[in-house]
Design a protein around this motif. Structure first.
Motif, short mmCIF file in Angstrom:
data_model
loop_
_atom_site.label_atom_id
_atom_site.label_comp_id
_atom_site.label_asym_id
_atom_site.label_seq_id
_atom_site.Cartn_x
_atom_site.Cartn_y
_atom_site.Cartn_z
N ALA A 1 0.73 -1.26 -0.02
CA ALA A 1 -0.05 0.05 -0.10
C ALA A 1 0.76 1.32 -0.09
CB ALA A 1 -0.87 0.11 1.30
N GLU A 2 1.96 1.16 0.75
CA GLU A 2 2.78 2.52 0.76
C GLU A 2 3.64 2.73 -0.80
OE1 GLU A 2 4.98 2.44 5.17
OE2 GLU A 2 5.40 0.81 3.90
N VAL A 3 4.01 1.61 -1.31
CA VAL A 3 4.41 1.39 -2.78
C VAL A 3 3.41 2.20 -3.66
CG1 VAL A 3 5.61 0.21 -4.50
CG2 VAL A 3 6.32 -0.38 -2.05
N ARG A 4 2.16 1.57 -3.54
CA ARG A 4 1.23 1.93 -4.26
C ARG A 4 0.92 3.35 -4.22
NH1 ARG A 4 -3.08 0.30 -6.95
NH2 ARG A 4 -2.81 -1.78 -6.23
N GLY A 5 1.09 4.06 -3.08
CA GLY A 5 0.73 5.39 -2.59
C GLY A 5 1.85 6.09 -3.28
N TRP A 6 2.93 5.68 -3.06
CA TRP A 6 4.24 6.77 -3.53
C TRP A 6 4.07 6.66 -5.19
CZ3 TRP A 6 8.31 5.05 -6.82
CH2 TRP A 6 9.25 6.07 -7.06
N LEU A 7 3.80 5.47 -5.79
CA LEU A 7 3.52 5.33 -7.38
C LEU A 7 2.59 6.72 -7.35
CD1 LEU A 7 4.28 1.82 -8.08
CD2 LEU A 7 5.85 3.96 -9.01
N MET A 8 1.40 6.47 -6.96
CA MET A 8 0.22 7.39 -7.44
C MET A 8 0.69 8.84 -7.05
SD MET A 8 -2.80 5.16 -5.74
CE MET A 8 -3.96 6.22 -6.40
N ASP A 9 1.44 9.13 -6.05
CA ASP A 9 2.08 10.46 -5.53
C ASP A 9 2.88 10.93 -7.05
OD1 ASP A 9 0.66 10.52 -3.42
OD2 ASP A 9 2.31 10.33 -2.25
N ARG A 10 3.73 10.02 -7.48
CA ARG A 10 4.56 10.27 -8.35
C ARG A 10 4.00 10.39 -9.87
NH1 ARG A 10 10.52 7.72 -9.04
NH2 ARG A 10 11.24 8.92 -10.64
N TYR A 11 3.14 9.36 -10.23
CA TYR A 11 2.69 9.44 -11.63
C TYR A 11 1.15 9.82 -11.53
CZ TYR A 11 6.89 6.96 -12.36
OH TYR A 11 8.24 6.51 -12.63
N GLY A 12 0.54 10.13 -10.33
CA GLY A 12 -0.98 10.37 -10.62
C GLY A 12 -1.79 9.15 -10.49
N ASP A 13 -3.22 9.63 -10.18
CA ASP A 13 -4.09 8.54 -9.91
C ASP A 13 -4.34 7.37 -11.15
OD1 ASP A 13 -4.66 9.39 -7.15
OD2 ASP A 13 -6.20 10.92 -8.09
N TYR A 14 -3.97 7.96 -12.23
CA TYR A 14 -4.12 7.24 -13.38
C TYR A 14 -3.21 5.78 -13.27
CZ TYR A 14 -4.23 5.88 -18.36
OH TYR A 14 -4.57 5.07 -19.51
N VAL A 15 -2.39 6.01 -12.65
CA VAL A 15 -1.40 4.85 -12.63
C VAL A 15 -2.02 3.46 -12.00
CG1 VAL A 15 -0.13 5.05 -10.42
CG2 VAL A 15 1.00 3.88 -12.37
N SER A 16 -3.11 3.63 -11.19
CA SER A 16 -3.89 2.85 -10.61
C SER A 16 -5.07 2.29 -11.25
CB SER A 16 -4.26 3.20 -9.01
OG SER A 16 -5.01 2.10 -8.47
N TYR A 17 -5.34 0.88 -11.24
CA TYR A 17 -6.49 0.60 -11.78
C TYR A 17 -7.67 0.83 -10.89
CZ TYR A 17 -4.38 -2.18 -15.77
OH TYR A 17 -3.61 -2.18 -17.00
N SER A 18 -7.54 0.86 -9.66
CA SER A 18 -8.72 1.23 -8.75
C SER A 18 -8.32 2.49 -8.06
CB SER A 18 -8.65 0.00 -7.84
OG SER A 18 -7.62 -0.36 -7.15
N PRO A 19 -8.52 3.64 -8.55
CA PRO A 19 -8.06 4.98 -7.93
C PRO A 19 -8.97 5.16 -6.63
CG PRO A 19 -9.21 5.36 -9.87
CD PRO A 19 -8.87 3.85 -9.85
N ALA A 20 -8.20 5.84 -5.86
CA ALA A 20 -9.16 6.12 -4.27
C ALA A 20 -9.92 7.19 -4.67
CB ALA A 20 -7.98 6.48 -3.41
N MET A 21 -11.05 7.33 -4.19
CA MET A 21 -12.01 8.62 -4.43
C MET A 21 -11.70 9.82 -3.41
SD MET A 21 -16.05 9.03 -3.91
CE MET A 21 -16.72 7.83 -4.39
N ASN A 22 -11.23 10.80 -4.40
CA ASN A 22 -10.93 12.14 -3.64
C ASN A 22 -11.32 13.06 -4.63
OD1 ASN A 22 -9.09 12.38 -5.98
ND2 ASN A 22 -7.37 11.43 -4.91
N VAL A 23 -11.16 14.50 -4.32
CA VAL A 23 -11.27 15.76 -5.01
C VAL A 23 -11.22 15.50 -6.53
CG1 VAL A 23 -11.18 18.03 -5.22
CG2 VAL A 23 -11.13 16.77 -2.89
N ARG A 24 -10.29 14.89 -6.93
CA ARG A 24 -9.86 14.90 -8.52
C ARG A 24 -10.54 13.42 -9.02
NH1 ARG A 24 -3.66 15.01 -7.61
NH2 ARG A 24 -4.13 13.15 -6.90
#
Length: 133
Positions: free
Chosen positions: A83-106
């Motif tokens: 989960a930490e690695v996923r978070g780091w990659l999403m911070d670095r590359y954006g939510d698009y990198v995840s097939y299941s993005p977390a719900m947030n403002v964007r």
């Protein structure tokens, strides 16, 4: 004419150099610990390659996907939680990198628009069937 050739060479050189780089060490090599490799593999299958057409980084042969696999493996080997690695990659590359993005403002439209479209379709069908009677 010479300037045009020089400009074309200078603009194409970075692209050619990028493909000439050797792959990251863990791009194609598995971790020694089977449990860590299984965690890394599970995580890599849920992350999208940014260069390919929606392939996971586990399936992609793109150099960028290899670099992402390398990052996943070395971070898992260092003891980070997936989960930490996923978070780091999403911070670095954006939510698009995840097939299941977390719900947030964007990303809330990704979750809201399908529901709104279903409600609109239901209202249109309801009105159409009501007029038919």
């Amino acid at each position: 004419m010479r300037r045009a050739v020089l400009l074309a060479v200078l603009m194409g050189a970075p692209l050619a150099a990028q493909d000439a780089m050797p792959p990251a060490p863990y791009a194609y090599r598995q971790l020694d610990d089977a449990a860590q490799e299984a965690e890394a593999q599970d995580l890599m299958e849920t992350l999208r390659c940014l260069k390919c057409q929606s392939q996971s980084i586990a399936d992609s042969d793109a150099p960028m996907a290899g670099d992402m696999r390398h990052q996943v493996r070395i971070r898992i080997a260092a003891g980070e939680d997936p989960a930490e690695v996923r978070g780091w990659l999403m911070d670095r590359y954006g939510d698009y990198v995840s097939y299941s993005p977390a719900m947030n403002v964007r990303t809330w439209p990704l979750f809201a628009v399908p529901g709104v479209l279903i409600l609109i379709a239901a209202a249109v069908l309801f009105r159409r069937f009501r007029r038919a009677r």
